[in-house]
Design an enzyme around this catalytic site. Structure first.
Site, PDB file in Angstrom:
ATOM      1  N   PHE A  80      33.981  40.511  47.963  1.00  0.00           N
ATOM      2  CA  PHE A  80      33.792  39.486  46.941  1.00  0.00           C
ATOM      3  C   PHE A  80      32.731  38.505  47.433  1.00  0.00           C
ATOM      4  O   PHE A  80      32.795  38.053  48.581  1.00  0.00           O
ATOM      5  CB  PHE A  80      35.106  38.767  46.659  1.00  0.00           C
TER       6      PHE A  80
ATOM      7  N   ASP B   8      41.150  40.358  53.535  1.00  0.00           N
ATOM      8  CA  ASP B   8      41.366  39.616  52.299  1.00  0.00           C
ATOM      9  C   ASP B   8      42.200  40.509  51.374  1.00  0.00           C
ATOM     10  O   ASP B   8      41.783  41.619  51.030  1.00  0.00           O
ATOM     11  CB  ASP B   8      40.020  39.261  51.654  1.00  0.00           C
TER      12      ASP B   8
ATOM     13  N   TYR C 176      47.259  34.046  42.235  1.00  0.00           N
ATOM     14  CA  TYR C 176      47.151  33.924  40.775  1.00  0.00           C
ATOM     15  C   TYR C 176      46.861  35.256  40.096  1.00  0.00           C
ATOM     16  O   TYR C 176      46.808  35.328  38.873  1.00  0.00           O
ATOM     17  CB  TYR C 176      46.094  32.894  40.378  1.00  0.00           C
ATOM     18  N   LYS C 177      46.662  36.314  40.869  1.00  0.00           N
ATOM     19  CA  LYS C 177      46.405  37.628  40.279  1.00  0.00           C
ATOM     20  C   LYS C 177      47.733  38.364  40.086  1.00  0.00           C
ATOM     21  O   LYS C 177      48.531  38.009  39.222  1.00  0.00           O
ATOM     22  CB  LYS C 177      45.433  38.403  41.156  1.00  0.00           C
TER      23      LYS C 177
ATOM     24  N   ARG D 158      36.315  46.330  33.521  1.00  0.00           N
ATOM     25  CA  ARG D 158      37.340  46.359  34.559  1.00  0.00           C
ATOM     26  C   ARG D 158      38.725  46.190  33.941  1.00  0.00           C
ATOM     27  O   ARG D 158      38.936  45.332  33.089  1.00  0.00           O
ATOM     28  CB  ARG D 158      37.059  45.237  35.562  1.00  0.00           C
TER      29      ARG D 158
END
Length: 395
Positions: free
Chosen positions: A113, A182, A207-208, A354
């Site tokens: 990321f 990560d 939060y995912k 996605r």
């Protein structure tokens, strides 16, 4: 066996919406509304500043961290919450780099990321280190004897490709380096076993797939062998051995407590705590099996019905996380048209559609509706409406 009917009922899923974007932001747990309201009414309103002691706010980052630990293969007292993921990346990489002071190289890959790479680039400039970025398939061969830190995101945010955490960690250790992982697209999505693979540091957001809400606090894990030696550059008063002594000199707290920085976000962590209740009784092996079932059904359906799309994820489920992406030259417009029809995924530049699969609330009916709607949009060309080409700030 995990009761996925129970877990699906634990979320607020808007009427008419098929949600396949939990890899970006999970939906709201039904219980979160009352839990946060109770905290604000009974704790903040009534106890005021006393809540740090009487309501347990000060200890909340460790207590919630212990609940996260089960989802990532960590032990009790090894995970602490707080701050943002970028801050936790900075802490973990800087601490790992400091444990290898005679080495300068931080290695990552181009599938990482971008924010992680920005953090590492800034850190490298501050501590006279070198950030090397190679293609994902070149990582193993790029682990050389001058490496200090291997910094990787286990699951690629665009393709869903999954690194072999065990093999790459072992290779880093053989070269004398440390491994920082990560888990932003892993925690709550795949079967992570940090202690089993002998990783050194790990960070992740909540939060995912964990469904803690927008801006929910990040977590950091340190292997016990490093917990009393790790010295991150970013030192805050909550990580001090005696924060309320207000010493002018920093003395790190014992263990994972030293990875705390600033005042914890109590309201956000309360919502996260409610989300973690849904995970009680969820077996990670069942989660992974259901994830594979959903993603395989989606890939098969899209390939059979949407010939204009090109698979951008590994075909074998063992090589990907719980998300799948396809390519289309006008991917942004196609996704906006899909969202307008009530099927929510997201877009990543330049041409990536996605889709995330969260077994806690997604089922086969979601896959069927998503495939049917996507096929219809591509077939009738409705995606080519000018309004679907207008870029919003968040994609």
């Amino acid at each position: 066996m995990t009761d996925f009917t129970r877990t699906r009922a634990a979320f607020h899923l808007p009427e008419g919406v098929t949600y396949l974007d939990g890899n970006s932001l999970g939906p709201m747990p039904v219980a979160a509304t009352a839990r946060v309201a109770d905290m604000m009414r009974d704790e903040w309103a009534e106890q005021l500043i006393r809540g740090w002691n009487s309501a347990g706010w000060y200890a909340q980052p460790r207590r919630v961290g212990d609940r996260i630990a089960r989802l990532i293969g960590a032990g009790e007292g090894q995970v602490v919450m707080g701050d943002t993921l970028s801050i936790k990346v900075f802490q973990a990489v800087s601490a790992a780099r400091a444990l290898r002071p005679d080495r300068r190289v931080i290695l990552s890959d181009s599938g990482n990321f971008p924010s992680d790479l920005y953090v590492a680039e800034g850190l490298a400039g501050a501590v006279d280190a070198e950030l090397r970025v190679v293609r994902p398939e070149e990582v193993a061969d790029a682990i050389t004897d001058d490496l200090a830190v291997l910094m990787l995101t286990e699951v690629d945010y665009r393709t869903g490709r999954r690194h072999d955490m065990a093999a790459l960690t072992a290779r880093a250790h053989q070269a004398g380096a440390l491994a920082v992982w990560d888990l932003a697209h892993s925690a709550g999505a795949v079967d992570v076993d940090l202690l089993g693979v002998d990783a050194d540091f790990a960070v992740g957001c909540t939060y995912k797939y964990i469904n803690g809400g927008p801006g929910a606090p990040a977590f950091i894990w340190t292997h016990p062998r490093h917990s009393d030696a790790a010295a991150p550059i970013l030192q805050g008063w909550m990580g001090h051995a005696a924060p309320f002594a207000f010493d002018l000199d920093y003395r790190p707290a014992a263990g994972i407590e030293r990875m705390r920085v600033g005042t914890p976000p109590v309201i956000a962590m309360t919502a996260l705590d409610a989300a973690l209740d849904v995970w009680d009784g969820v077996e990670l092996a069942d989660l992974r099996a259901r994830s594979i079932e959903l993603s395989e059904a989606f890939i098969t359906g899209v390939q059979e019905n949407c010939p204009d799309l090109v698979l951008n994820s590994p075909r074998h489920p063992a090589q990907r996380g719980s998300q799948v992406s396809f390519l289309h030259p006008q991917g942004y417009a196609v996704m906006q048209a899909l969202i307008a029809e009530g099927v929510i995924g997201d877009f990543r530049a330049p041409d990536v559609l996605r889709f995330g699969f969260a077994p806690l609330y997604n089922d086969v009916s979601d896959i069927e509706r998503a495939v049917d709607t996507l096929a219809r949009i591509l077939r009738d060309g409705s995606w080519d409406d000018p309004r679907f080409h207008q870029r919003a700030k968040v994609t």
